[in-house]
Design an enzyme around this catalytic site. Structure first.
Site, PDB file in Angstrom:
ATOM      1  N   ASN A 112      28.302  30.554  17.765  1.00 16.69           N
ATOM      2  CA  ASN A 112      28.329  30.969  16.510  1.00 16.69           C
ATOM      3  C   ASN A 112      26.886  31.873  16.441  1.00 16.69           C
ATOM      4  OD1 ASN A 112      28.650  31.168  13.636  1.00 16.69           O
ATOM      5  ND2 ASN A 112      27.133  30.024  13.224  1.00 16.69           N
ATOM      6  N   HIS A 114      24.141  33.194  13.425  1.00 12.15           N
ATOM      7  CA  HIS A 114      23.896  32.878  12.045  1.00 12.15           C
ATOM      8  C   HIS A 114      22.454  33.816  11.825  1.00 12.15           C
ATOM      9  CE1 HIS A 114      23.406  30.400   8.776  1.00 12.15           C
ATOM     10  NE2 HIS A 114      21.837  30.612   8.988  1.00 12.15           N
ATOM     11  N   ASP A 155      26.132  24.759  11.623  1.00 10.35           N
ATOM     12  CA  ASP A 155      24.850  25.596  11.995  1.00 10.35           C
ATOM     13  C   ASP A 155      23.876  24.654  12.879  1.00 10.35           C
ATOM     14  OD1 ASP A 155      25.677  27.855  10.781  1.00 10.35           O
ATOM     15  OD2 ASP A 155      24.827  27.331   9.005  1.00 10.35           O
TER      16      ASP A 155
HETATM   17  C1  GRF Z   1      26.795  38.040  10.138  1.00  9.09           C
HETATM   18  O1  GRF Z   1      25.646  38.180   9.297  1.00  9.09           O
HETATM   19  C2  GRF Z   1      26.720  36.731  11.039  1.00  9.09           C
HETATM   20  O2  GRF Z   1      25.411  36.262  11.264  1.00  9.09           O
HETATM   21  C3  GRF Z   1      27.164  35.767  10.022  1.00  9.09           C
HETATM   22  O3  GRF Z   1      28.164  36.579   9.364  1.00  9.09           O
HETATM   23  C4  GRF Z   1      27.834  37.958   9.380  1.00  9.09           C
HETATM   24  C5  GRF Z   1      29.161  38.398   9.901  1.00  9.09           C
HETATM   25  O4  GRF Z   1      29.084  40.019   9.646  1.00  9.09           O
HETATM   26  N1  GRF Z   1      27.764  34.640  10.640  1.00  9.09           N
HETATM   27  P1  GRF Z   1      30.205  40.896  10.455  1.00  9.09           P
HETATM   28  O5  GRF Z   1      31.523  40.201   9.936  1.00  9.09           O
HETATM   29  O6  GRF Z   1      30.129  40.602  11.898  1.00  9.09           O
HETATM   30  O7  GRF Z   1      29.853  42.260   9.945  1.00  9.09           O
END
Ligand code: GRF
Length: 215
Positions: A112, A114, A155
């Protein structure tokens, strides 16, 4: 080494997905370490699905709400991943709970991204703008992004890699998010590359990235 087949799960715009599609285009380069073969979203019409369509990648919309239980949802995801010989699942802005069945079957094979430095500013409800609001409210001077393996808690799993960005007193949640996103776009493909190269190991709950000569 066999090519690592990657499934990406996303709920939103998919800019991180785009980085993976650009770096690991399906079938175009058989010598590439990884290949994105499947994109799963929990809702139709999102940017991530559009990006996948443009790249000619197979998509599935699976709404967890349509399943009678989290287990049934988990079994569907497992079946799908097996059908596509998936070796790595990437959560890139996926907002739904990952079923325990999938986590157990794909232990240390789900990652994941974050948008903050875990273990701070994470956990249930900490997504999108809220993360950056919390970072600004805490007055910390550094933020960043984290790629980690997924375990049963939000997370929480072993941290693979992090990048930092400065936090300025003039920042808004949007300006900070933008700065962090630039680093996310660099970090996520790098981590997929490391995993595809077999360089990431987990021992006693700690992830370790080995140097290339150690593999
Ligand atoms: C990113 O900030 C990621 O860290 C979080 O969700 C957001 C997704 O953005 N988990 P995108 O859809 O990849 O533009």
């Amino acid at each position: 080494m066999a090519q690592l087949k990657v499934a990406v799960m996303a709920s939103g715009g998919g800019t991180n997905l785009q980085q993976l599609l650009d770096r690991f285009p399906s079938r175009e380069d058989p010598s590439a370490a990884a290949e994105v073969v499947l994109v799963v979203s929990d809702r139709p019409g999102v940017g991530a699905l559009e990006r996948a369509h443009k790249a000619g990648i197979r998509t599935e919309v699976i709404d967890p709400g349509h399943y009678e239980s989290s287990s049934a949802f988990g079994r569907r995801l497992i079946e799908l991943c097996r059908a596509h010989s998936i070796g790595l699942i990437v959560l890139a802005g996926y907002l739904k709970m990952i079923p325990a069945e999938l986590i157990v079957k794909y232990r240390n094979r789900i990652i994941n991204i974050h948008p903050a430095l875990l273990p701070g500013f994470g956990g249930k409800g900490m997504y999108g703008r809220k993360v950056h609001e919390a970072v600004l409210a805490a007055g910390v001077k550094i933020s960043g992004c984290t790629v980690h393996f997924v375990d049963e808690l939000f997370d929480h799993g072993p941290i693979i890699a992090q990048r930092t960005v400065p936090v300025f007193h003039t920042d808004t949640p949007e300006s900070l998010a933008e700065r962090v996103l630039v680093e996310e776009h660099r970090l996520l493909p790098e981590v997929v590359e490391l995993i595809a190269a077999g360089r990431v190991e987990v021992a006693d709950g700690i992830a370790r990235v080995n140097s290339p000569d150690k593999t």
